[in-house]
Design an enzyme around this catalytic site. Structure first.
Site, PDB file in Angstrom:
ATOM      1  N   LYS A  35     -28.887  26.514  -2.827  1.00 42.38           N
ATOM      2  CA  LYS A  35     -27.671  27.221  -3.262  1.00 42.38           C
ATOM      3  C   LYS A  35     -26.521  26.931  -2.302  1.00 42.38           C
ATOM      4  CE  LYS A  35     -29.217  31.263  -0.725  1.00 42.38           C
ATOM      5  NZ  LYS A  35     -28.770  32.566  -0.367  1.00 42.38           N
ATOM      6  N   CYS A 311      -5.704  25.769  14.080  1.00 41.16           N
ATOM      7  CA  CYS A 311      -4.713  25.783  13.003  1.00 41.16           C
ATOM      8  C   CYS A 311      -5.413  25.434  11.688  1.00 41.16           C
ATOM      9  CB  CYS A 311      -3.618  24.766  13.287  1.00 41.16           C
ATOM     10  SG  CYS A 311      -2.947  24.907  14.953  1.00 41.16           S
ATOM     11  N   MET A 312      -4.634  25.323  10.621  1.00 40.90           N
ATOM     12  CA  MET A 312      -5.244  25.048   9.317  1.00 40.90           C
ATOM     13  C   MET A 312      -5.917  23.671   9.286  1.00 40.90           C
ATOM     14  SD  MET A 312      -3.520  25.090   5.536  1.00 40.90           S
ATOM     15  CE  MET A 312      -2.956  26.763   5.647  1.00 40.90           C
TER      16      MET A 312
HETATM   17  C1  LIG Z   1     -33.639  35.086  -2.725  1.00 34.06           C
HETATM   18  C2  LIG Z   1     -33.560  34.161  -1.558  1.00 34.06           C
HETATM   19  N1  LIG Z   1     -34.651  33.465  -1.206  1.00 34.06           N
HETATM   20  C3  LIG Z   1     -34.648  32.624  -0.151  1.00 34.06           C
HETATM   21  C4  LIG Z   1     -33.511  32.444   0.601  1.00 34.06           C
HETATM   22  C5  LIG Z   1     -33.557  31.530   1.799  1.00 34.06           C
HETATM   23  O1  LIG Z   1     -33.374  32.274   2.967  1.00 34.06           O
HETATM   24  P1  LIG Z   1     -33.353  31.547   4.386  1.00 34.06           P
HETATM   25  O2  LIG Z   1     -32.202  30.633   4.375  1.00 34.06           O
HETATM   26  O3  LIG Z   1     -33.210  32.665   5.349  1.00 34.06           O
HETATM   27  O4  LIG Z   1     -34.662  30.835   4.509  1.00 34.06           O
HETATM   28  C6  LIG Z   1     -32.340  33.149   0.272  1.00 34.06           C
HETATM   29  C7  LIG Z   1     -31.139  32.988   1.073  1.00 34.06           C
HETATM   30  O5  LIG Z   1     -30.405  33.869   1.370  1.00 34.06           O
HETATM   31  C8  LIG Z   1     -32.371  34.035  -0.843  1.00 34.06           C
HETATM   32  O6  LIG Z   1     -31.281  34.724  -1.194  1.00 34.06           O
END
Ligand SMILES: Cc1ncc(COP(=O)(O)O)c(C=O)c1O
Length: 374
Positions: A35, A311-312
């Site tokens: 993600k 800065c930016m």
């Molecule tokens: C539902 C879920 N599973 C797994 C993870 C992975 O966590 P981490 O990066 O602490 O291993 C996250 C990250 O926030 C998460 O939201």
């Protein structure tokens, strides 16, 4: 020549980290968590590297992220676990994405979308075992489980997984982790009694993979550790290798007299005659402005601290009487091999976590890749 500013990502490091975590997970499957653009590393290359390292599942927050993996031709199982109203559920079902159901509202929406699409929705039920963020809490769990059991009987959904998430796994002594494990066992028992037979039950993030063998179940979901950063700052994990190196070519060097105020607000004043170099990265690129007079950076073979306001688009470093040449680079963070700071060093200085440091690096900084799988 590399781009003037570059976040170089070592994909072999990601594959190697996943392989190491798979070994630690001792037989449990591994889901590579990609993600937020692969924690800033680039979602699709990170996903490919995770799969090459032995991950058999991928995890995203949003369905749009999971659909981007599919559009890139990745057909591994993917779970998207955060489903706000109006998400493209039908598209997700048609793309064979596992939909994480973490609120009772979503149950009906998914079932309706499955009926409309004529396809069986793959659903993973998320139990809130104590994080009190997403997930279905104990009061609503039996009804959600029963609704999904009915949807399975109707042939519109299949519950492929049951999962949860820890609140305090990065503090290994925290009693919440054991309490959450107990609550997870209870939630699983309720699901089992209702006739659900998920393929995968899972709760372990990076910290739990490394510290809680009793949290492995069928699958583990490491995110930050797969990018080579320890989820627990004080826990050194031999073999983990930070994957991202953030650097930029120096724009120029100038001589400054003693007493020169540097950058906006003159928050740094030279205490001697010296040399200043300009680095073309700023808060517009994700270098926190809070790193003003604090951020560590390697220039001309030595670790230094940002001089004055970030800065930016740029910041300044005081290099004293050291010399630099056109083409020399500033390294903000990397694996630490050449004495450069790490993302963890930045996190320590800024009172945050390494997750935030790597994830916030902006779109303007090109990602470049090294490694076998691209
Ligand atoms: C539902 C879920 N599973 C797994 C993870 C992975 O966590 P981490 O990066 O602490 O291993 C996250 C990250 O926030 C998460 O939201």
């Amino acid at each position: 020549m590399p781009p003037f500013a570059e976040a170089r990502v070592d994909l072999d490091a990601i594959s190697g980290n996943i392989a190491l975590l798979a070994e630690r997970a001792e037989g449990a499957l591994v889901m590579g968590v990609v993600k937020a653009d692969g924690y800033g590393h680039g979602m699709v290359p990170a996903a490919r590297a995770a799969l090459a390292g032995g991950a058999t599942w991928l995890g995203t927050a949003f369905i749009a992220e999971a659909l981007r993996l599919r559009a890139a031709g990745i057909d591994a199982p993917v779970l998207a676990w955060l489903v706000p109203p109006g998400e493209p559920l039908t598209e997700a079902i048609e793309a064979g994405i596992d939909i994480g159901v973490g609120s009772s509202w979503v149950v009906d929406e998914v079932v309706d979308a499955a009926r409309r699409s004529g396809r069986v929705a793959r659903v993973q039920l998320k139990a809130d075992t104590g994080l009190n963020r997403g997930g279905i809490g104990p009061a609503d769990w039996p009804d959600a489980v029963a609704a999904l059991a009915r949807a399975e009987a109707e042939g519109v959904a299949t519950v492929t997984g049951v999962f949860s998430h820890f609140a305090c796994a990065d503090e290994p002594e925290h009693p919440a982790t054991t309490a959450q494990l107990e609550a997870f066992h209870e939630a699983l028992a309720v699901a089992d009694k209702a006739g659900l037979r998920p393929e995968i039950r899972h709760i372990a993030n990076s910290a739990a993979v490394l510290t809680r063998p009793d949290a492995r179940f069928d699958l583990v979901r490491p995110g930050i550790a797969s990018y080579g950063l320890s989820p627990i700052p004080d826990l050194a994990v031999p073999g983990l290798r930070p994957a991202m190196t953030l650097s930029a070519a120096l724009v120029g060097r100038k001589r400054a007299v003693a007493g020169s105020g540097v950058s906006y607000g003159y928050r740094y004043v030279t205490d001697r005659e010296t040399n200043l170099v300009l680095v073309p990265l700023g808060y517009g690129d994700g270098v926190p402005r809070a790193a003003t007079n604090r951020g560590p950076v390697l220039v001309a073979g030595r670790r230094r601290t940002i001089a004055g306001t970030v800065c930016m688009d740029q910041f300044v470093v005081d290099i004293g009487e050291d010399t630099v040449r056109p083409g020399d680079r500033a390294i903000l963070f990397g694996p630490g091999d050449d004495g450069e700071p790490t993302a963890q060093d930045w996190a320590d200085v800024l009172d945050t976590i390494s997750y935030e440091i790597v994830t916030r690096i902006g779109r303007r900084v090109p990602r470049t890749y090294t490694g076998a799988v691209r």
